[in-house]
Design an enzyme around this catalytic site. Sequence first.
Site, PDB file in Angstrom:
ATOM      1  N   SER A 174       0.869  -1.166   0.000  1.00 43.95           N
ATOM      2  CA  SER A 174       0.000   0.000   0.000  1.00 43.95           C
ATOM      3  C   SER A 174       0.911   1.223   0.000  1.00 43.95           C
ATOM      4  CB  SER A 174      -0.895   0.008   1.234  1.00 43.95           C
ATOM      5  OG  SER A 174      -0.110   0.165   2.410  1.00 43.95           O
TER       6      SER A 174
ATOM      7  N   ASP B  24      -0.512  -1.293  -4.481  1.00 45.97           N
ATOM      8  CA  ASP B  24      -1.914  -1.580  -4.177  1.00 45.97           C
ATOM      9  C   ASP B  24      -2.643  -0.283  -3.835  1.00 45.97           C
ATOM     10  OD1 ASP B  24      -4.171  -3.161  -3.623  1.00 45.97           O
ATOM     11  OD2 ASP B  24      -3.629  -3.396  -1.515  1.00 45.97           O
TER      12      ASP B  24
ATOM     13  N   GLU C  36      -9.764   0.099 -10.786  1.00 43.52           N
ATOM     14  CA  GLU C  36     -10.927  -0.348 -10.027  1.00 43.52           C
ATOM     15  C   GLU C  36     -12.192   0.392 -10.439  1.00 43.52           C
ATOM     16  OE1 GLU C  36     -12.284  -0.041  -5.386  1.00 43.52           O
ATOM     17  OE2 GLU C  36     -10.338  -0.941  -5.781  1.00 43.52           O
TER      18      GLU C  36
ATOM     19  N   HIS D   5     -12.707  -4.565   2.498  1.00 46.63           N
ATOM     20  CA  HIS D   5     -11.393  -4.673   3.133  1.00 46.63           C
ATOM     21  C   HIS D   5     -11.570  -4.903   4.633  1.00 46.63           C
ATOM     22  CE1 HIS D   5     -10.030  -2.107  -0.422  1.00 46.63           C
ATOM     23  NE2 HIS D   5      -9.306  -3.207  -0.503  1.00 46.63           N
TER      24      HIS D   5
ATOM     25  N   HIS E 135     -10.523  -8.010  -4.295  1.00 42.07           N
ATOM     26  CA  HIS E 135      -9.923  -7.360  -3.137  1.00 42.07           C
ATOM     27  C   HIS E 135     -10.632  -7.851  -1.879  1.00 42.07           C
ATOM     28  CE1 HIS E 135      -7.325  -4.060  -4.836  1.00 42.07           C
ATOM     29  NE2 HIS E 135      -7.859  -4.607  -5.925  1.00 42.07           N
ATOM     30  N   GLY E 136      -9.988  -7.647  -0.735  1.00 40.33           N
ATOM     31  CA  GLY E 136     -10.600  -8.064   0.521  1.00 40.33           C
ATOM     32  C   GLY E 136     -10.697  -9.571   0.642  1.00 40.33           C
ATOM     33  N   GLY E 137      -9.649 -10.280   0.203  1.00 43.41           N
ATOM     34  CA  GLY E 137      -9.684 -11.738   0.222  1.00 43.41           C
ATOM     35  C   GLY E 137      -9.654 -12.351   1.613  1.00 43.41           C
ATOM     36  N   SER E 138      -9.253 -11.575   2.611  1.00 44.62           N
ATOM     37  CA  SER E 138      -9.175 -12.103   3.973  1.00 44.62           C
ATOM     38  C   SER E 138     -10.570 -12.340   4.536  1.00 44.62           C
ATOM     39  CB  SER E 138      -8.432 -11.121   4.893  1.00 44.62           C
ATOM     40  OG  SER E 138      -7.106 -10.936   4.470  1.00 44.62           O
TER      41      SER E 138
ATOM     42  N   ASN F 296      -6.373 -10.544  -3.384  1.00 42.62           N
ATOM     43  CA  ASN F 296      -5.585  -9.766  -2.428  1.00 42.62           C
ATOM     44  C   ASN F 296      -5.807 -10.263  -1.002  1.00 42.62           C
ATOM     45  OD1 ASN F 296      -5.225  -8.260  -4.766  1.00 42.62           O
ATOM     46  ND2 ASN F 296      -5.400  -6.312  -3.714  1.00 42.62           N
TER      47      ASN F 296
END
Length: 289
Positions: A50, A85, A136, A178, A209-212, A231
């Site tokens: 980032s 990122d 994006e 996120h 995005h926000g794969g967690s 991500n």
Amino acid sequence: MPLVSGTEIFKAARKGGYAVGAYNTNNLEWTQAILEAAQAKNAPVLIQTSMGAAKYMGGYKLVVNMVKDLIESMNITVPVVLHLDHGEYKDALECIEAGYTSVMFDGSHLPFDENLKLAKDVVEKAHAKGVSVECEVGSIGGEEDGIIGTGELADIDECVQMVNTGIDFLACGIGNIHGAYPENWTGLAFDHLQAIADAVGQDVPLVLHGGSGIPQEQIEKAISMGVSKINVNTEFQLSFAKATREYIEAGKDLEGKGFDPRKLLAPGKAAIVKDAIEHIEWFGSADKA
């Protein structure tokens, strides 16, 4: 192997029905752990910073040199992409000059016409130097370096227009956020993801995005529908913190020279290696180097 751009790696992932992990790094140990995991699983990997993390580490040039030097010293032979990122316009241009091999220009918080105009300029400047570009449409929920999104669904026509700028992969909002997912999160909008994939074409790699924290079965379904870059950041941060806390709570920092940063940070680093290997297996990118 020298750093490579993301263009061919993600085209291959899109065609092959797997995804390549895009893992944020925050320091030396983080970077070592990601590289170690990728090499162990013979997987291509994208290491990203980032804007805030790069500043924390000492700047974009320092990050470039650190990653290049680690690739050499650790004898890394798998393809490694170094990516910005959620970069603002000026940061994307700075990273192109500093030696990043891929950048994300995130103009999703801007009026779409301005987002599109700046994206075209970033694409032109990046491609002139062999650097891949991600942009994006439809802001991602949560907060990333001060850019806040509510998890909206990307406008399909805007996705098509953005792809027509020549970007290499597209980040599109499909209900993802996120950070940690709230209990009332309803899951990814797969119908919308399918509509986007159909509209932009089957060759365009899509980015999640926000794969967690997204359940494994949803990640695997998203990959089957065109997501080729995933991500992950928060999940690794939580694992690192947990392992470090357990080390200290067990009093190991008070045993001998357990306070030495090399020992103090080792459990956290090991946790990231373990997590990264697990994600590589989930994403299907093992032995794809």
